[in-house]
Design a protein around this motif. Structure first.
Motif, PDB file in Angstrom:
ATOM      1  N   MET A 146      17.033  16.264  25.165  1.00 28.15           N
ATOM      2  CA  MET A 146      17.576  15.101  24.467  1.00 28.15           C
ATOM      3  C   MET A 146      17.200  15.187  22.984  1.00 28.15           C
ATOM      4  O   MET A 146      16.207  15.812  22.621  1.00 28.15           O
ATOM      5  N   GLN A 147      18.016  14.568  22.150  1.00 27.59           N
ATOM      6  CA  GLN A 147      17.775  14.554  20.704  1.00 27.59           C
ATOM      7  C   GLN A 147      17.488  13.135  20.268  1.00 27.59           C
ATOM      8  O   GLN A 147      18.147  12.201  20.722  1.00 27.59           O
ATOM      9  N   GLN A 148      16.535  13.008  19.320  1.00 26.40           N
ATOM     10  CA  GLN A 148      16.201  11.674  18.851  1.00 26.40           C
ATOM     11  C   GLN A 148      17.253  11.189  17.865  1.00 26.40           C
ATOM     12  O   GLN A 148      17.601  11.879  16.910  1.00 26.40           O
ATOM     13  N   ASP A 149      17.726  10.006  18.134  1.00 32.53           N
ATOM     14  CA  ASP A 149      18.757   9.330  17.369  1.00 32.53           C
ATOM     15  C   ASP A 149      18.055   8.396  16.362  1.00 32.53           C
ATOM     16  O   ASP A 149      16.842   8.407  16.254  1.00 32.53           O
ATOM     17  N   THR A 150      18.795   7.596  15.656  1.00 37.30           N
ATOM     18  CA  THR A 150      18.179   6.559  14.823  1.00 37.30           C
ATOM     19  C   THR A 150      17.632   5.465  15.738  1.00 37.30           C
ATOM     20  O   THR A 150      18.077   5.304  16.864  1.00 37.30           O
ATOM     21  N   GLY A 151      16.665   4.737  15.236  1.00 39.62           N
ATOM     22  CA  GLY A 151      16.173   3.566  15.971  1.00 39.62           C
ATOM     23  C   GLY A 151      15.458   3.880  17.252  1.00 39.62           C
ATOM     24  O   GLY A 151      15.385   3.034  18.151  1.00 39.62           O
ATOM     25  N   GLY A 152      14.963   5.109  17.389  1.00 37.83           N
ATOM     26  CA  GLY A 152      14.165   5.410  18.568  1.00 37.83           C
ATOM     27  C   GLY A 152      14.972   5.743  19.804  1.00 37.83           C
ATOM     28  O   GLY A 152      14.424   5.808  20.903  1.00 37.83           O
ATOM     29  N   TYR A 153      16.282   5.947  19.668  1.00 35.92           N
ATOM     30  CA  TYR A 153      17.097   6.312  20.831  1.00 35.92           C
ATOM     31  C   TYR A 153      17.186   7.826  20.967  1.00 35.92           C
ATOM     32  O   TYR A 153      17.384   8.540  19.985  1.00 35.92           O
ATOM     33  N   TRP A 154      17.064   8.272  22.187  1.00 38.65           N
ATOM     34  CA  TRP A 154      17.233   9.684  22.515  1.00 38.65           C
ATOM     35  C   TRP A 154      18.531   9.821  23.303  1.00 38.65           C
ATOM     36  O   TRP A 154      18.794   9.054  24.230  1.00 38.65           O
ATOM     37  N   THR A 155      19.339  10.814  22.934  1.00 39.05           N
ATOM     38  CA  THR A 155      20.620  11.001  23.631  1.00 39.05           C
ATOM     39  C   THR A 155      20.846  12.478  23.940  1.00 39.05           C
ATOM     40  O   THR A 155      20.279  13.362  23.283  1.00 39.05           O
ATOM     41  N   VAL A 156      21.694  12.691  24.930  1.00 41.11           N
ATOM     42  CA  VAL A 156      22.197  14.042  25.185  1.00 41.11           C
ATOM     43  C   VAL A 156      23.509  13.897  25.956  1.00 41.11           C
ATOM     44  O   VAL A 156      23.684  12.940  26.721  1.00 41.11           O
ATOM     45  N   THR A 157      24.424  14.818  25.690  1.00 41.62           N
ATOM     46  CA  THR A 157      25.667  14.869  26.460  1.00 41.62           C
ATOM     47  C   THR A 157      25.694  16.185  27.215  1.00 41.62           C
ATOM     48  O   THR A 157      25.500  17.249  26.623  1.00 41.62           O
ATOM     49  N   THR A 158      25.926  16.083  28.511  1.00 37.55           N
ATOM     50  CA  THR A 158      25.881  17.287  29.356  1.00 37.55           C
ATOM     51  C   THR A 158      27.195  18.048  29.287  1.00 37.55           C
ATOM     52  O   THR A 158      28.164  17.597  28.674  1.00 37.55           O
ATOM     53  N   GLU A 159      27.218  19.181  29.951  1.00 39.40           N
ATOM     54  CA  GLU A 159      28.486  19.848  30.243  1.00 39.40           C
ATOM     55  C   GLU A 159      29.248  19.007  31.279  1.00 39.40           C
ATOM     56  O   GLU A 159      28.677  18.102  31.885  1.00 39.40           O
ATOM     57  N   PRO A 160      30.538  19.301  31.507  1.00 37.76           N
ATOM     58  CA  PRO A 160      31.247  18.581  32.577  1.00 37.76           C
ATOM     59  C   PRO A 160      30.507  18.750  33.906  1.00 37.76           C
ATOM     60  O   PRO A 160      30.021  19.839  34.215  1.00 37.76           O
ATOM     61  N   VAL A 161      30.429  17.655  34.652  1.00 39.17           N
ATOM     62  CA  VAL A 161      29.662  17.641  35.910  1.00 39.17           C
ATOM     63  C   VAL A 161      30.636  17.515  37.077  1.00 39.17           C
ATOM     64  O   VAL A 161      31.594  16.743  37.014  1.00 39.17           O
ATOM     65  N   VAL A 162      30.406  18.271  38.119  1.00 39.52           N
ATOM     66  CA  VAL A 162      31.299  18.270  39.282  1.00 39.52           C
ATOM     67  C   VAL A 162      31.304  16.869  39.924  1.00 39.52           C
ATOM     68  O   VAL A 162      30.312  16.137  39.866  1.00 39.52           O
ATOM     69  N   GLU A 163      32.421  16.503  40.532  1.00 41.66           N
ATOM     70  CA  GLU A 163      32.576  15.181  41.142  1.00 41.66           C
ATOM     71  C   GLU A 163      31.550  14.948  42.251  1.00 41.66           C
ATOM     72  O   GLU A 163      31.032  15.892  42.836  1.00 41.66           O
ATOM     73  N   GLY A 164      31.306  13.683  42.495  1.00 40.31           N
ATOM     74  CA  GLY A 164      30.401  13.315  43.583  1.00 40.31           C
ATOM     75  C   GLY A 164      29.037  12.864  43.093  1.00 40.31           C
ATOM     76  O   GLY A 164      28.794  12.729  41.897  1.00 40.31           O
TER      77      GLY A 164
END
Lengths: 382, 382
Positions: A71-89
């Motif tokens: 995860m990467q630190q965003d402004t205001g103390g938020y950490w985010t990450v976006t994954t690769e496409p994830v299989v259904e289910g």
């Protein structure tokens, strides 16, 4: 004089509702597995998943969903990450903080991996069959009972079909449905959506109304010595508890049809192994058998010697067992796929009737097992 | 040729059973709220609690249980801490990792604090009434229903008393029982042990057999504008959903006695406020009322103007309402204690009959509410 009663109550409620207020302009939708009102994790239109955690003091955070993502630190103390496409289910996942695989506070929790875990359910193109619809609904009942074998109180979840309470002269067949290793009796009701799958199949006439018993696949007898060479299920007396305690309890508590022609057992992974272990040595009690991503543990490829030779006489077996069902996901780990596929081949070579299904594009996960339940349930008690 | 089927299954099972193997020589007992087989947290004889987490990469960890405790790194990557003695009953707690309040992987999880949380249940000297005994057991049923007001599928948990399925000519009274702010419909079944409390009370003849409905206290109508000055419950239409949708659903699904003399409502904290808000404006539908650590929100101390003047005529009210019950823990935060105690005083001054109970030594927590349910349930439907 003013009585300001429940100031702290106010605080609690404000705290609870604050989590509902965060509206975003972001693409995608909050996962159905989130705590209600939580905007993250969000499932983007291409099935990538964006996670977001408030952690101003964190040094580093990761999401472990099929693979690990920093995860990467965003402004205001938020950490985010976006994954690769994830299989259904449905997938278990972890938030790794201070190096420990933990639960994302944004997610509901599910018993899997031998502990409570976060979960995320990625929509499938074919998912209507496990959504709630305007059809009659059954109930899932939590039943406490004492087990003399294990000297413990145990809990079974029992699905009763729509109309059970009103049709008091009707008796129903029973499916015993088991979870996998590292999971427990909450797996089929929560991750598996067994009640919705049955509700929808029964409403469309694709399955007979039935009772479904979902119990806990772990059972030990505190008075019994465990042979250290007994193998990976050594000491687990679940088969015994099922046959000697659970079935009699269910037959006396619910309006069942208590004979083998109206009793089925199925399970996933470890539960599939337990199903074969139980049913193949108790064919006087079961006429329907299902193994989802797990079935018999065939040593040395010698099918005919398994379970006291139950498969030695194919005609007799085929006559006795109404449906034997074996399934696997095409994207399961190679050895699992090969194992179940080889078992299917051995059954075919031996002339043992069975239904074999490969769930396209899914792994050793709940989407394979939801699809398997949908199919297996539709074959029962016809 | 050897078919080694289910190698990964083996891995999963080994993983699951590994958590069962750790025997220690340590004093105390694993908490009943642990994942089965987990040795920590352990409750020591003097009610101190020892926590232990494997986290070789961690920089610092804390346990937040009533107060924050720094964990210390042990040999082999284990972090431990022993708390001060902890008051009896159920407490939510957090593991703080990377500065985030998270869940201890050793604990089962419970919805509280607006998210899933860890929980620990400290034994009480008087706890038999919420333990499983060899008495007839009721069931808790999960019921899915569609709410037109909120335009959503909702879930109710419904306790049916022992014998419900067999005594098909018997109809039962109903208690509607609500959770508090930051909790949900799982609170009473899980943290509250409502089913065991009722099983034991019914078995000893201290309570009448009854149905108990535990629903979700959050409800919003997506078509309705929320007045920003409406206060802390603004936009919550649960009372409306209960009266217009849940009660009719329950009366048509279960064998209830569908009149006010056989219908009660109680709740804790926010649920107590909702109970008074609902029942006092619907006395044609309820004859029994309970507020546990939360009741009416009396503005300006003017009791007689509340709820369209329901308390203006004490004799008429006392005649109409069979039991009104108000409780508080002696160790609740001062303003909560004072608020409920003041409400009790106002009722007394106004000549309004009610039962008032102070739970000794317990705070704004489930032990106060288990004790309250035990008392309140024994007063119902006599």
């Amino acid at each position: 004089m003013q009585h300001r009663i429940f100031i702290l109550l106010l605080t609690l409620v404000t705290f609870a509702s604050a989590t509902l207020g965060a509206q975003t302009e972001e693409a995608g939708v909050p996962a159905s597995t989130n705590i209600p009102g939580r905007e993250y994790p969000r499932i983007l239109p291409d099935k990538r998943v964006k996670f977001r955690i408030h952690a101003p003091e964190a040094e580093s955070l990761q999401i472990d969903l099929m693979k690990k993502y920093d995860m990467q630190q965003d402004t205001g103390g938020y950490w985010t990450v976006t994954t690769e496409p994830v299989v259904e289910g449905f997938h278990y996942y972890s938030l790794i903080a201070d190096g420990i695989p933990l639960m994302d506070p944004n997610s509901q929790t599910f018993y899997g991996m031998g502990r409570m875990a976060s979960g995320i359910d990625i929509p499938d193109t074919d998912m209507d069959y496990y959504q709630p619809h305007h059809v009659p609904h059954g109930q899932i009942r939590s039943v406490n009972y004492h087990s003399d074998i294990t000297q413990a109180w145990r809990r079974a979840y029992v699905y009763t079909p729509p109309g059970y309470d009103n049709n008091t002269d009707t008796r129903y067949p029973v499916l015993y449905l088991q979870h996998g290793g590292g999971e427990d009796e909450t797996g089929w009701p929560n991750q598996g959506k067994a009640d919705l799958i049955l509700d929808n199949l029964i409403a469309s006439g694709e399955a007979e109304p039935m009772i479904v018993v979902m119990d806990r696949g772990y059972a030990t007898d505190p008075d019994r010595e465990v042979d250290p060479n007994a193998g990976f299920m050594g000491g687990n007396v679940f088969s015994e508890v099922l046959v000697e305690e659970i079935i009699p309890m269910v037959d006396s508590t619910f309006r069942t049809i208590p004979d083998r022609e109206h009793r089925a057992m199925a399970g996933l992974s470890m539960g599939g192994f337990q199903t074969f272990q139980t049913t193949m040595t108790n064919l006087d009690k079961f006429a329907y058998v299902g193994g989802f991503s797990g079935a018999a543990f065939v040593r040395d490829g010698n099918l005919t010697e398994m379970y006291d030779g139950v498969w030695a006489d194919a005609d007799a077996f085929n006559d006795r067992v109404k449906v034997m069902y074996v399934s696997i996901g095409t994207d399961e780990p190679e050895r699992m796929y090969q194992g179940v596929n080889a078992f299917h081949g051995m059954l075919e070579d031996a002339g043992i009737d069975h239904v074999y299904y490969e769930s396209p594009g899914t792994g050793h996960e709940w989407q394979t097992w939801r699809r398997s339940l949908r199919q297996f349930a539709s074959l029962l008690f016809e």
